[in-house]
Design a protein around this motif. Structure first.
Motif, PDB file in Angstrom:
ATOM      1  N   ASN A 170      41.654  31.431  29.550  1.00 29.50           N
ATOM      2  CA  ASN A 170      42.047  30.026  29.729  1.00 29.50           C
ATOM      3  C   ASN A 170      41.109  29.113  28.945  1.00 29.50           C
ATOM      4  O   ASN A 170      39.936  28.996  29.273  1.00 29.50           O
ATOM      5  CB  ASN A 170      42.001  29.684  31.220  1.00 29.50           C
TER       6      ASN A 170
ATOM      7  N   LYS B 186      40.775  26.043  28.974  1.00 27.40           N
ATOM      8  CA  LYS B 186      40.209  24.961  29.795  1.00 27.40           C
ATOM      9  C   LYS B 186      38.921  25.388  30.489  1.00 27.40           C
ATOM     10  O   LYS B 186      38.177  24.561  31.002  1.00 27.40           O
ATOM     11  CB  LYS B 186      41.224  24.514  30.849  1.00 27.40           C
ATOM     12  N   LEU B 187      38.691  26.690  30.557  1.00 26.08           N
ATOM     13  CA  LEU B 187      37.485  27.183  31.234  1.00 26.08           C
ATOM     14  C   LEU B 187      36.400  27.583  30.244  1.00 26.08           C
ATOM     15  O   LEU B 187      35.434  28.256  30.614  1.00 26.08           O
ATOM     16  CB  LEU B 187      37.844  28.379  32.129  1.00 26.08           C
TER      17      LEU B 187
ATOM     18  N   LYS C  81      35.547  20.134  36.665  1.00 30.55           N
ATOM     19  CA  LYS C  81      36.806  20.376  35.943  1.00 30.55           C
ATOM     20  C   LYS C  81      37.151  21.864  35.939  1.00 30.55           C
ATOM     21  O   LYS C  81      38.324  22.242  36.000  1.00 30.55           O
ATOM     22  CB  LYS C  81      36.728  19.833  34.514  1.00 30.55           C
ATOM     23  N   HIS C  82      36.123  22.712  35.893  1.00 29.00           N
ATOM     24  CA  HIS C  82      36.362  24.155  35.943  1.00 29.00           C
ATOM     25  C   HIS C  82      36.786  24.590  37.345  1.00 29.00           C
ATOM     26  O   HIS C  82      37.706  25.397  37.517  1.00 29.00           O
ATOM     27  CB  HIS C  82      35.119  24.932  35.497  1.00 29.00           C
TER      28      HIS C  82
ATOM     29  N   ASP D  39      38.311  22.790  39.576  1.00 26.98           N
ATOM     30  CA  ASP D  39      39.688  22.331  39.810  1.00 26.98           C
ATOM     31  C   ASP D  39      40.702  23.201  39.084  1.00 26.98           C
ATOM     32  O   ASP D  39      41.782  23.484  39.604  1.00 26.98           O
ATOM     33  CB  ASP D  39      39.840  20.869  39.360  1.00 26.98           C
ATOM     34  N   GLU D  40      40.351  23.640  37.873  1.00 30.99           N
ATOM     35  CA  GLU D  40      41.280  24.468  37.101  1.00 30.99           C
ATOM     36  C   GLU D  40      41.457  25.846  37.753  1.00 30.99           C
ATOM     37  O   GLU D  40      42.572  26.357  37.835  1.00 30.99           O
ATOM     38  CB  GLU D  40      40.773  24.600  35.663  1.00 30.99           C
ATOM     39  N   VAL D  41      40.359  26.434  38.231  1.00 29.00           N
ATOM     40  CA  VAL D  41      40.461  27.736  38.896  1.00 29.00           C
ATOM     41  C   VAL D  41      41.285  27.607  40.181  1.00 29.00           C
ATOM     42  O   VAL D  41      42.117  28.463  40.502  1.00 29.00           O
ATOM     43  CB  VAL D  41      39.061  28.320  39.193  1.00 29.00           C
TER      44      VAL D  41
ATOM     45  N   ARG E 273      43.660  25.453  40.691  1.00 24.65           N
ATOM     46  CA  ARG E 273      45.052  25.320  40.256  1.00 24.65           C
ATOM     47  C   ARG E 273      45.643  26.692  39.933  1.00 24.65           C
ATOM     48  O   ARG E 273      46.759  27.022  40.334  1.00 24.65           O
ATOM     49  CB  ARG E 273      45.113  24.410  39.021  1.00 24.65           C
ATOM     50  N   MET E 274      44.861  27.522  39.210  1.00 22.07           N
ATOM     51  CA  MET E 274      45.328  28.856  38.846  1.00 22.07           C
ATOM     52  C   MET E 274      45.574  29.708  40.092  1.00 22.07           C
ATOM     53  O   MET E 274      46.578  30.418  40.188  1.00 22.07           O
ATOM     54  CB  MET E 274      44.295  29.557  37.952  1.00 22.07           C
TER      55      MET E 274
ATOM     56  N   LYS F  43      48.703  28.446  41.985  1.00 23.68           N
ATOM     57  CA  LYS F  43      49.913  28.757  41.238  1.00 23.68           C
ATOM     58  C   LYS F  43      50.320  30.208  41.471  1.00 23.68           C
ATOM     59  O   LYS F  43      51.478  30.519  41.737  1.00 23.68           O
ATOM     60  CB  LYS F  43      49.659  28.508  39.747  1.00 23.68           C
TER      61      LYS F  43
END
Length: 158
Positions: free
Chosen positions: A120, A122-123, A143-144, A146-148, A150-151, A154
């Motif tokens: 990813n 983004k990471l 930000k990392h 939040d992205e994890v 989200r993953m 999902k």
DNA sequence: GCCAACGTTGGC
DNA sequence: GCCAACGTTGGC
């Protein structure tokens, strides 16, 4: 002080996110690395977010989320001769090793595997994605984190 | 089970 | 204080 974010590794055979979910909260004992201890002792505050990472797993990856619910205090397993984490050099009057307590927040139905973290963009720059990174407690950028999250959510939806 | 990476220990 | 040896972590 702003809320901080962390990644903490555990071998699920020893202690997993499922164990934390059952217990509700748990002392994070057995840390015997100075850098990791310093993060707990100096920087972790109640309410900080934690990515719960399963290492030596199939596959290894982020299995869920926890929260710091008690700030650093001495890790008594260091002076318990029966403990796996016993440290004969540790003086109970001047404790070397500290731990925090974590409480359960969320379990992903399927863990986010390490290779997906690495893939990813983004990471990019996240510590756990770097080769040879053995530190068992790592600071994580919001930000990392939040992205994890989200993953993981999902994947949980299927 | 292999082995690269890296932290710690101890001889000097 | 250097650094080789050793032990551990942890992905694969």
């Amino acid at each position: 002080m702003a809320k901080k974010y962390w990644l903490m590794k555990s071998e699920p055979d020893a202690f997993s996110i499922e164990d934390l979910e059952k217990k509700g909260s748990e002392p994070w004992d057995g840390i015997r690395n100075y850098q990791a201890r310093n993060f707990m002792r100096d920087d972790m505050k109640v309410g900080d977010g934690v990515l719960f990472y399963h290492s030596n797993s199939k596959p290894s990856g982020v299995a869920g989320v926890a929260r710091v619910c008690k700030e650093a205090y001495p890790d008594h397993t260091a002076w318990d001769p029966d403990s796996h984490y016993f440290d004969p050099k540790c003086d109970p009057k001047n404790p070397t090793w500290m731990m925090v307590d974590l409480e359960f927040v969320e379990r992903f139905s399927v863990a986010v595997p390490l290779n997906e973290l690495k893939e990813n963009p983004k990471l990019e720059g996240m510590m756990v994605t770097k080769r040879g990174m053995r530190l068992s407690i790592q600071p994580v950028e919001k930000k990392h984190f939040d992205e994890v999250l989200r993953m993981g959510r999902k994947r949980s939806k299927g």
